[in-house]
Design a protein around this motif. Structure first.
Motif, short mmCIF file in Angstrom:
data_model
loop_
_atom_site.label_atom_id
_atom_site.label_comp_id
_atom_site.label_asym_id
_atom_site.label_seq_id
_atom_site.Cartn_x
_atom_site.Cartn_y
_atom_site.Cartn_z
N PRO A 33 -33.90 -39.90 -12.08
CA PRO A 33 -33.01 -39.88 -13.24
C PRO A 33 -33.42 -40.93 -14.26
O PRO A 33 -34.17 -41.86 -13.95
N ASP A 34 -32.94 -40.78 -15.45
CA ASP A 34 -33.17 -41.77 -16.50
C ASP A 34 -32.23 -42.94 -16.19
O ASP A 34 -31.05 -42.92 -16.53
N TRP A 35 -32.77 -43.95 -15.50
CA TRP A 35 -31.95 -45.07 -15.02
C TRP A 35 -31.25 -45.80 -16.16
O TRP A 35 -30.10 -46.20 -16.04
N ALA A 36 -31.95 -45.98 -17.26
CA ALA A 36 -31.36 -46.70 -18.39
C ALA A 36 -30.17 -45.93 -18.96
O ALA A 36 -29.12 -46.52 -19.26
N ALA A 37 -30.31 -44.62 -19.10
CA ALA A 37 -29.19 -43.80 -19.59
C ALA A 37 -28.04 -43.83 -18.60
O ALA A 37 -26.87 -43.90 -19.00
N CYS A 38 -28.34 -43.78 -17.31
CA CYS A 38 -27.29 -43.85 -16.29
C CYS A 38 -26.57 -45.19 -16.35
O CYS A 38 -25.34 -45.25 -16.19
N ALA A 79 -27.85 -46.25 1.58
CA ALA A 79 -29.10 -46.86 1.13
C ALA A 79 -29.12 -47.09 -0.39
O ALA A 79 -30.10 -46.77 -1.06
N CYS A 80 -28.05 -47.64 -0.91
CA CYS A 80 -27.99 -47.95 -2.34
C CYS A 80 -28.32 -49.41 -2.62
O CYS A 80 -28.12 -49.89 -3.73
N ASP A 81 -28.84 -50.10 -1.62
CA ASP A 81 -29.21 -51.50 -1.82
C ASP A 81 -30.54 -51.56 -2.57
O ASP A 81 -31.31 -50.60 -2.56
N PRO A 82 -30.84 -52.67 -3.24
CA PRO A 82 -32.05 -52.77 -4.07
C PRO A 82 -33.35 -52.42 -3.34
O PRO A 82 -34.19 -51.72 -3.90
N LEU A 83 -33.53 -52.88 -2.11
CA LEU A 83 -34.77 -52.58 -1.39
C LEU A 83 -34.93 -51.09 -1.13
O LEU A 83 -35.99 -50.52 -1.31
N ALA A 84 -33.86 -50.45 -0.68
CA ALA A 84 -33.93 -49.02 -0.37
C ALA A 84 -34.12 -48.19 -1.64
O ALA A 84 -34.83 -47.19 -1.62
N LEU A 85 -33.51 -48.61 -2.74
CA LEU A 85 -33.64 -47.86 -3.98
C LEU A 85 -35.08 -47.83 -4.49
O LEU A 85 -35.49 -46.87 -5.13
N VAL A 172 -25.59 -50.21 -8.97
CA VAL A 172 -26.77 -49.45 -8.55
C VAL A 172 -27.64 -49.13 -9.76
O VAL A 172 -28.84 -49.38 -9.76
N PHE A 173 -27.02 -48.62 -10.83
CA PHE A 173 -27.79 -48.23 -12.02
C PHE A 173 -28.32 -49.46 -12.75
O PHE A 173 -29.40 -49.42 -13.33
N ASN A 174 -27.57 -50.54 -12.73
CA ASN A 174 -28.02 -51.76 -13.39
C ASN A 174 -29.30 -52.26 -12.73
O ASN A 174 -30.26 -52.64 -13.41
N HIS A 175 -29.34 -52.26 -11.41
CA HIS A 175 -30.54 -52.70 -10.69
C HIS A 175 -31.70 -51.74 -10.94
O HIS A 175 -32.83 -52.17 -11.19
N SER A 176 -31.43 -50.45 -10.86
CA SER A 176 -32.51 -49.45 -10.96
C SER A 176 -33.10 -49.37 -12.36
O SER A 176 -34.25 -48.95 -12.51
N ALA A 177 -32.34 -49.73 -13.37
CA ALA A 177 -32.82 -49.63 -14.75
C ALA A 177 -33.73 -50.80 -15.13
O ALA A 177 -34.26 -50.82 -16.23
N ARG A 178 -33.88 -51.77 -14.27
CA ARG A 178 -34.73 -52.94 -14.61
C ARG A 178 -36.18 -52.62 -14.55
O ARG A 178 -36.70 -51.82 -13.91
#
Length: 178
Positions: A33-38, A79-85, A172-178
């Motif tokens: 997904p578009d992490w920044a948009a999410c 598995a929504c933790d930063p390592l798993a993502l 979750v989205f804040n971490h993934s969008a980095r």
């Protein structure tokens, strides 16, 4: 001649066993997904939830009995933790998709008839579209009607749970969008 033929067949068979198996075709790339948009949409959802006005909830402290895993929540096992993502986000996105669908259906149900939330519904629909990429558009599920006397309580519980879910989803989205 027959022994020579047998020897050749045996050598070919032995050679076939010793060669490495053909490489499997590369898996299709996973659409992310578009992490920044999410991240932007989840923040907007949280902002909108903070503006929802609810009447005072005097006497609404009933025990919340609910099935084992409903409504959907993000759990450690998702598995929504930063390592798993960073390695595999499939389970986490599945849970987020499941919860967004559930809350979208609740917002369209009769418990919000007296207090519709069109901005919340629109933002949730946009977020669901981003998370849904590659999975088709899920149909709306019509929830069974509720009694008039329980709609206010159900609305209160739905908003409370949605606020909690939106806070975790935003992380979750804040971490993934980095």
């Amino acid at each position: 001649m027959a022994p020579l033929r047998r020897l050749c067949l045996c050598l070919l068979l032995l050679l076939a066993l010793l060669l490495p198996p053909p490489a499997a075709p590369a898996p299709a790339p996973v659409r992310r997904p578009d992490w920044a948009a999410c991240r932007i949409l989840s923040r907007e959802l949280s902002r909108l939830l903070a503006t929802v006005k609810e009447p005072p909830s005097e006497g609404m402290q009933l025990l919340e009995e609910e099935p084992q895993n409903w409504p959907p929540r993000i759990r450690c096992s998702d598995a929504c933790d930063p390592l798993a993502l960073e390695t595999n986000n499939t389970r986490c996105l599945h849970r987020i998709r499941q919860a967004l669908q559930h809350y979208r259906d609740l917002l369209g149900s009769d418990i919000f008839r007296d207090q519709p939330q069109p901005q919340l519904e629109t933002t949730m629909e946009q977020l669901l579209r981003h998370v849904q990429e590659g999975h088709g558009r899920p149909p709306r599920h019509h929830l069974p009607p509720t009694q008039v006397w329980e709609q206010r309580l159900q609305r209160h519980l739905a908003l409370k749970r949605l606020r909690s879910f939106a806070a975790v989803m935003s992380r979750v989205f804040n971490h993934s969008a980095r």
